[in-house]
Design a protein around this motif. Structure first.
Motif, mmCIF file in Angstrom:
data_model
loop_
_atom_site.group_PDB
_atom_site.id
_atom_site.type_symbol
_atom_site.label_atom_id
_atom_site.label_comp_id
_atom_site.label_asym_id
_atom_site.label_seq_id
_atom_site.Cartn_x
_atom_site.Cartn_y
_atom_site.Cartn_z
ATOM 1 N N THR A 59 13.653 -118.700 10.914
ATOM 2 C CA THR A 59 14.627 -117.600 10.892
ATOM 3 C C THR A 59 14.111 -116.436 10.059
ATOM 4 O O THR A 59 14.164 -115.273 10.482
ATOM 5 C CB THR A 59 15.965 -118.091 10.318
ATOM 6 O OG1 THR A 59 16.462 -119.174 11.107
ATOM 7 C CG2 THR A 59 16.998 -116.971 10.316
ATOM 8 N N GLN A 60 13.609 -116.737 8.869
ATOM 9 C CA GLN A 60 13.102 -115.687 7.986
ATOM 10 C C GLN A 60 11.884 -114.997 8.582
ATOM 11 O O GLN A 60 11.735 -113.776 8.480
ATOM 12 C CB GLN A 60 12.762 -116.292 6.619
ATOM 13 C CG GLN A 60 13.975 -116.796 5.847
ATOM 14 C CD GLN A 60 13.594 -117.637 4.639
ATOM 15 O OE1 GLN A 60 12.530 -118.269 4.611
ATOM 16 N NE2 GLN A 60 14.452 -117.654 3.637
ATOM 17 N N GLY A 110 9.695 -110.027 13.407
ATOM 18 C CA GLY A 110 10.053 -109.941 14.815
ATOM 19 C C GLY A 110 9.652 -111.198 15.573
ATOM 20 O O GLY A 110 9.127 -112.161 14.997
ATOM 21 N N PRO A 111 9.895 -111.234 16.884
ATOM 22 C CA PRO A 111 9.558 -112.414 17.703
ATOM 23 C C PRO A 111 8.093 -112.791 17.555
ATOM 24 O O PRO A 111 7.237 -111.942 17.340
ATOM 25 C CB PRO A 111 9.882 -111.959 19.133
ATOM 26 C CG PRO A 111 10.893 -110.870 18.962
ATOM 27 C CD PRO A 111 10.515 -110.161 17.694
ATOM 28 N N LEU A 112 7.818 -114.089 17.682
ATOM 29 C CA LEU A 112 6.449 -114.577 17.532
ATOM 30 C C LEU A 112 5.592 -114.175 18.726
ATOM 31 O O LEU A 112 6.082 -114.057 19.851
ATOM 32 C CB LEU A 112 6.446 -116.097 17.400
ATOM 33 C CG LEU A 112 7.260 -116.702 16.250
ATOM 34 C CD1 LEU A 112 7.030 -118.200 16.193
ATOM 35 C CD2 LEU A 112 6.906 -116.059 14.914
ATOM 36 N N LEU A 155 3.969 -118.632 19.095
ATOM 37 C CA LEU A 155 5.143 -119.219 19.741
ATOM 38 C C LEU A 155 4.808 -120.587 20.327
ATOM 39 O O LEU A 155 5.566 -121.548 20.168
ATOM 40 C CB LEU A 155 5.650 -118.276 20.832
ATOM 41 C CG LEU A 155 6.877 -118.751 21.623
ATOM 42 C CD1 LEU A 155 8.068 -118.952 20.697
ATOM 43 C CD2 LEU A 155 7.221 -117.734 22.712
ATOM 44 N N GLU A 156 3.668 -120.691 21.010
ATOM 45 C CA GLU A 156 3.268 -121.975 21.575
ATOM 46 C C GLU A 156 3.010 -123.000 20.475
ATOM 47 O O GLU A 156 3.324 -124.183 20.618
ATOM 48 C CB GLU A 156 2.017 -121.797 22.444
ATOM 49 C CG GLU A 156 2.285 -121.038 23.728
ATOM 50 C CD GLU A 156 1.028 -120.822 24.553
ATOM 51 O OE1 GLU A 156 0.035 -121.537 24.303
ATOM 52 O OE2 GLU A 156 1.036 -119.942 25.439
ATOM 53 N N GLY A 166 10.822 -116.650 20.408
ATOM 54 C CA GLY A 166 10.058 -115.786 21.300
ATOM 55 C C GLY A 166 10.718 -114.465 21.631
ATOM 56 O O GLY A 166 10.044 -113.532 22.085
ATOM 57 N N THR A 167 12.052 -114.373 21.419
ATOM 58 C CA THR A 167 12.757 -113.140 21.790
ATOM 59 C C THR A 167 13.496 -112.498 20.618
ATOM 60 O O THR A 167 13.849 -111.321 20.685
ATOM 61 C CB THR A 167 13.786 -113.412 22.901
ATOM 62 O OG1 THR A 167 14.841 -114.257 22.384
ATOM 63 C CG2 THR A 167 13.133 -114.094 24.092
#
Length: 554
Positions: A86-87, A93-95, A100-101, A193-194
């Motif tokens: 979250t932090q 911003g999104p990864l 993300l993977e 991711g978003t």
């Protein structure tokens, strides 16, 4: 030994502690009202024992379970140093697709281990994923329950969870299985991711309605991941993949042909047995191995198995030499994706790349301040694994832009090397406060006392007095604005006022009663006429302390 409080949740309070072997640990103390329920204590012991069987890769290892006859039970786990997911999203911003993977695979691997041990997490969400220097880790089994645990309490808790990431069956109160964690995994990956919740925001009842009746919004997710997330967030629990099946799909992500049967079989074998996997020797013939599911302590922070170059993490220029990893071996791929260690040199690279202000002009103060905050955060995330690198980052952050955050990071990195210990308490120190003029320091302890110290000469602090009166742990201390009164709060449910006009001879002025549980915090108003107290009875109280001998609850 307890060092401080990390946070508080529905099940209890989490403290930072230091184990006898000097490593940092997290100590979760169960709330008093829950500890008084025999069924809950029995369930706590049973689940904690099961949690100790969870493979340690990608999770916080359960080190000890304590259930004293005359106190609240508590759980000791390894301390994971790093921001929550979250932090990280809030800050950066999104990864990106690779990060993300990495999170998606790591959390799926953790769920594979958790479910194999017979546990359901029940509250998987971004704040329960820590991005440690060694990779993403799933934490907080506080409301997980053993699959076979059928106590009154566990039945009553069937709707526990976080609405934004709750499975439809949880939302309507149906029986919850491991499939609920898979649904939550999909929501977690969507958020990562978003940057948005899969079912939007709004009141709890509105979110729960959308969870049950609407499809998640996956706009912005990479196409390769989107298909996997869609399968994980199917409304029907039995239509979702298991954690192991999820892991197999992720390991084969992006494969243009059908899934590699060797990789698939390796994942099945590893997740079924939860035993370490060994890499095949790299091309140069050296026989180095790395356990795919080994505990973090077993992973070297300066070298990956098969590296052709050992990277010195304390060398700021070492980012120029990237180690070559044995990705070509299917075994190597599996061992790496299952929570492989993240090189600490990344923190140094971030620091070097960040040494430019936001507008590139070199004069934007706000840009430099943001750079300093980022570098300080990286120092704090790195300190548990590489103290030397963390110290260098802390110093760099403070030099870029002095601020409360960078100063705190600097003190944390360096103060312990030169500090003079204040010895006197016989048990852990739970709170502390400076007087307004900075000449006095008060410490609150689990030994039921408060100590006053003269710190006008920091290298030679002097104990002035020991305040006794509380009948349980003292948790909080606060000086009045004029420095003549000290307020304390404790586990005995009381707050106390002390006249410290003569700090060598403190005098008890009053005992404030009203809370029916621990008093966690105390604070004076700027004019010193009001005292606020906060307790575990879910109340905050205001007191008129103009006449300290006769305080009145307002």
């Amino acid at each position: 030994m307890l060092l401080g409080r990390l946070g508080e949740g529905g099940m209890g309070t989490v403290y930072l502690g230091r184990a006898p072997d000097d490593r940092l640990v997290a100590v979760k103390v169960i709330r008093a009202e829950l500890a008084r329920v025999p069924e809950f204590r029995a369930r706590f012991r049973r689940e904690a024992a099961v949690a100790q069987r969870v493979a340690r890769f990608c999770t916080a290892e359960v080190l000890d379970v304590v259930d004293p006859a005359d106190g609240a039970p508590y759980l000791v786990t390894e301390y994971i140093d790093g921001p929550t997911l979250t932090q990280a999203v809030a800050r950066g911003g999104p990864l990106t697709s690779a990060d993300l993977e990495r999170v998606a695979v790591s959390v799926a691997a953790a769920l594979t281990a958790i479910h194999a041990a017979g546990l359901i997490h029940r509250d998987l969400k971004p704040s329960n994923v820590l991005l440690s220097p060694l990779g993403p880790r799933v934490i907080d089994f506080g409301i997980a329950r053993a699959v076979d645990a059928e106590t009154i309490i566990s039945k009553d808790m069937h709707v526990v969870g976080t609405p934004a990431f709750m499975a439809p069956e949880q939302a309507i109160g149906d029986p919850v299985t491991a499939a609920a964690d898979i649904f939550s995994w999909g929501g977690l990956v969507t958020f990562a991711g978003t940057g948005s919740y899969p079912f939007g925001e709004g009141p709890t009842h509105a979110q729960l309605y959308r969870v049950v009746h609407h499809e998640p919004n996956l706009d912005g997710l990479p196409d390769m991941l989107r298909d996997v997330v869609e399968a994980a967030m199917h409304k029907a629990p039995n239509a979702r993949p298991s954690a192991q099946e999820l892991l197999i799909r992720l390991v084969n992500l992006g494969t243009t042909t059908k899934p590699d049967p060797e990789v698939t079989q390796l994942v099945r074998t590893a997740s079924a047995s939860l035993l370490p996997l060994q890499m095949t020797p790299p091309d140069n013939g050296t026989s180095q191995t790395q356990a795919a599911q080994a505990a973090p302590a077993a992973v070297s922070p300066t070298r990956h198995a098969g590296d052709r170059i050992a990277v010195d993490q304390t060398d700021p220029g070492s980012h120029r030499r990237r180690p070559r990893l044995p990705w070509r071996s299917p075994l190597g791929r599996v061992a790496t994706v299952l929570c492989g260690a993240v090189a600490l040199v990344v923190a140094t690279v971030i620091a070097i790349m960040a040494m430019r202000p936001a507008n590139g002009s070199g004069t934007d103060v706000r840009g430099w301040a943001e750079v300093a905050r980022t570098v300080a955060a990286d120092a704090d995330a790195t300190r548990g694994v590489n103290a030397t690198l963390a110290a260098r980052l802390s110093l760099a952050a403070y030099r870029i832009s002095p601020s409360p955050q960078t100063r705190a990071s600097l003190i944390t990195s360096f103060a312990g090397r030169y500090a003079t210990p204040l010895t006197g308490h016989t048990l852990s120190i739970l709170g502390g406060a400076f007087s307004p003029d900075g000449n006095l320091f008060a410490t609150a302890s689990a030994d039921r006392t408060v100590e006053l110290w003269d710190v006008t000469r920091p290298a030679q602090p002097t104990l002035l007095a020991t305040l006794t009166g509380h009948t349980d742990w003292v948790l909080a201390v606060a000086f009045s604005p004029d420095g003549r009164t000290l307020a304390t709060g404790g586990n005995d449910g009381t707050a106390r006022l002390w006249d410290i006009t003569d700090p060598h001879k403190p005098v008890t002025r009053a005992t404030l009663t009203g809370h029916n549980a621990h008093v966690r915090d105390v604070a004076f108003s700027p004019n010193g006429r009001l005292l606020a107290t906060a307790g575990d009875d879910n109340t905050a109280r205001l007191w008129d302390v103009t006449d300290q001998a006769r305080p009145r609850q307002l």
